[in-house]
Design a protein around this motif. Structure first.
Motif, PDB file in Angstrom:
ATOM      1  N   LEU A  60       0.843  -1.166   0.095  1.00  0.00           N
ATOM      2  CA  LEU A  60      -0.067   0.012  -0.193  1.00  0.00           C
ATOM      3  C   LEU A  60       0.899   1.227   0.057  1.00  0.00           C
ATOM      4  O   LEU A  60       0.643   2.436  -0.730  1.00  0.00           O
ATOM      5  CB  LEU A  60      -0.868   0.041   1.289  1.00  0.00           C
ATOM      6  N   ASP A  61       1.926   1.173   0.813  1.00  0.00           N
ATOM      7  CA  ASP A  61       2.887   2.258   0.709  1.00  0.00           C
ATOM      8  C   ASP A  61       3.497   2.574  -0.366  1.00  0.00           C
ATOM      9  O   ASP A  61       3.879   3.749  -0.955  1.00  0.00           O
ATOM     10  CB  ASP A  61       3.929   2.075   1.884  1.00  0.00           C
TER      11      ASP A  61
ATOM     12  N   ALA B  77      -2.186   7.030 -16.556  1.00  0.00           N
ATOM     13  CA  ALA B  77      -1.332   6.499 -15.552  1.00  0.00           C
ATOM     14  C   ALA B  77      -1.802   6.727 -14.152  1.00  0.00           C
ATOM     15  O   ALA B  77      -1.665   6.186 -13.298  1.00  0.00           O
ATOM     16  CB  ALA B  77       0.186   6.824 -15.632  1.00  0.00           C
ATOM     17  N   MET B  78      -2.118   8.133 -13.988  1.00  0.00           N
ATOM     18  CA  MET B  78      -2.840   8.750 -12.677  1.00  0.00           C
ATOM     19  C   MET B  78      -3.739   7.887 -12.105  1.00  0.00           C
ATOM     20  O   MET B  78      -4.105   7.509 -10.961  1.00  0.00           O
ATOM     21  CB  MET B  78      -3.021  10.120 -12.804  1.00  0.00           C
ATOM     22  N   ARG B  79      -4.844   7.667 -13.263  1.00  0.00           N
ATOM     23  CA  ARG B  79      -6.288   7.025 -12.795  1.00  0.00           C
ATOM     24  C   ARG B  79      -5.816   5.549 -12.524  1.00  0.00           C
ATOM     25  O   ARG B  79      -6.539   5.128 -11.321  1.00  0.00           O
ATOM     26  CB  ARG B  79      -7.104   6.977 -13.808  1.00  0.00           C
TER      27      ARG B  79
ATOM     28  N   GLN C  37      -4.149   1.906  -5.697  1.00  0.00           N
ATOM     29  CA  GLN C  37      -4.069   2.487  -4.392  1.00  0.00           C
ATOM     30  C   GLN C  37      -5.443   2.063  -3.557  1.00  0.00           C
ATOM     31  O   GLN C  37      -5.575   1.542  -2.467  1.00  0.00           O
ATOM     32  CB  GLN C  37      -3.709   3.849  -4.073  1.00  0.00           C
ATOM     33  N   LYS C  38      -6.608   2.411  -4.265  1.00  0.00           N
ATOM     34  CA  LYS C  38      -8.008   2.450  -3.627  1.00  0.00           C
ATOM     35  C   LYS C  38      -8.363   0.964  -3.413  1.00  0.00           C
ATOM     36  O   LYS C  38      -8.772   0.659  -2.405  1.00  0.00           O
ATOM     37  CB  LYS C  38      -9.018   3.026  -4.633  1.00  0.00           C
TER      38      LYS C  38
ATOM     39  N   GLU D 280      -6.642   0.078  -0.302  1.00  0.00           N
ATOM     40  CA  GLU D 280      -7.181   0.788   0.969  1.00  0.00           C
ATOM     41  C   GLU D 280      -8.553   0.029   1.375  1.00  0.00           C
ATOM     42  O   GLU D 280      -8.823   0.020   2.523  1.00  0.00           O
ATOM     43  CB  GLU D 280      -7.442   2.224   0.671  1.00  0.00           C
ATOM     44  N   LYS D 281      -9.084  -0.283   0.186  1.00  0.00           N
ATOM     45  CA  LYS D 281     -10.627  -0.897   0.635  1.00  0.00           C
ATOM     46  C   LYS D 281     -10.415  -2.399   1.454  1.00  0.00           C
ATOM     47  O   LYS D 281     -10.911  -2.769   2.422  1.00  0.00           O
ATOM     48  CB  LYS D 281     -11.547  -0.905  -0.798  1.00  0.00           C
ATOM     49  N   LEU D 282      -9.454  -2.842   0.879  1.00  0.00           N
ATOM     50  CA  LEU D 282      -9.079  -4.435   1.448  1.00  0.00           C
ATOM     51  C   LEU D 282      -8.539  -3.881   3.003  1.00  0.00           C
ATOM     52  O   LEU D 282      -9.064  -4.648   3.872  1.00  0.00           O
ATOM     53  CB  LEU D 282      -7.907  -4.929   0.546  1.00  0.00           C
ATOM     54  N   LYS D 283      -7.777  -3.056   3.086  1.00  0.00           N
ATOM     55  CA  LYS D 283      -7.263  -2.632   4.515  1.00  0.00           C
ATOM     56  C   LYS D 283      -8.380  -2.481   5.450  1.00  0.00           C
ATOM     57  O   LYS D 283      -8.463  -2.728   6.561  1.00  0.00           O
ATOM     58  CB  LYS D 283      -6.279  -1.370   4.612  1.00  0.00           C
TER      59      LYS D 283
END
Length: 142
Positions: free
Chosen positions: A12-13, A97-99, A105-106, A109-112
């Motif tokens: 994630l980091d 690439a940003m999308r 990342q999202k 984050e949802k998994l976390k």
């Protein structure tokens, strides 16, 4: 109960770092696009100023030089338009690439969040079980 640890935190980091890199690259691409657009405006302003100056010219050589300057400005304009087209393509690639980086990342984050919710639920169950054991133990002693 031990504290919550997300096993994929390093991933994630890394995804957050990649997103920041993608943001920076997108910013540079948009900046380059803006620079080219400003150059195009400058060329248009130069052309307009030369047209205004040419209205007062009576000397043939001055008019000839103004005409040559128009040709140079047209050449610069064409080159800048080509550069702008390329810059827009690069910007769109960087935007994509940003999308993609944001999406990756999202997902993590949802998994976390899900794992944290599950951990909290389990911790609550364990706490309730411990309280039940304590209450049951006190009841049996009485």
């Amino acid at each position: 109960m031990k504290r919550f640890v997300f096993s994929l935190q390093k991933v994630l980091d890394l995804r957050e770092f990649e997103k920041k890199q993608a943001e920076a690259e997108l910013g540079r691409a948009v900046g380059e696009e803006t620079r080219i657009e400003n150059s195009l405006k400058s060329v248009a302003e130069s052309r307009a100023a030369t047209v205004r100056a040419a209205d007062n010219m009576r000397n043939l050589s001055d008019l000839y030089n103004a005409n040559r300057y128009f040709a140079l400005l047209d050449q610069q304009k064409e080159q800048l338009l080509e550069e702008l087209t390329q810059a827009k393509l690069v910007t769109e690639e960087k935007r994509e690439a940003m999308r993609e980086a944001m999406k990756k990342q999202k997902v993590l984050e949802k998994l976390k969040e899900k794992r944290l919710a599950s951990w909290k639920k389990e911790a609550l169950k364990e706490e309730e079980s411990t309280v039940d054991d304590i209450v049951t133990g006190q009841f049996e002693r009485s």
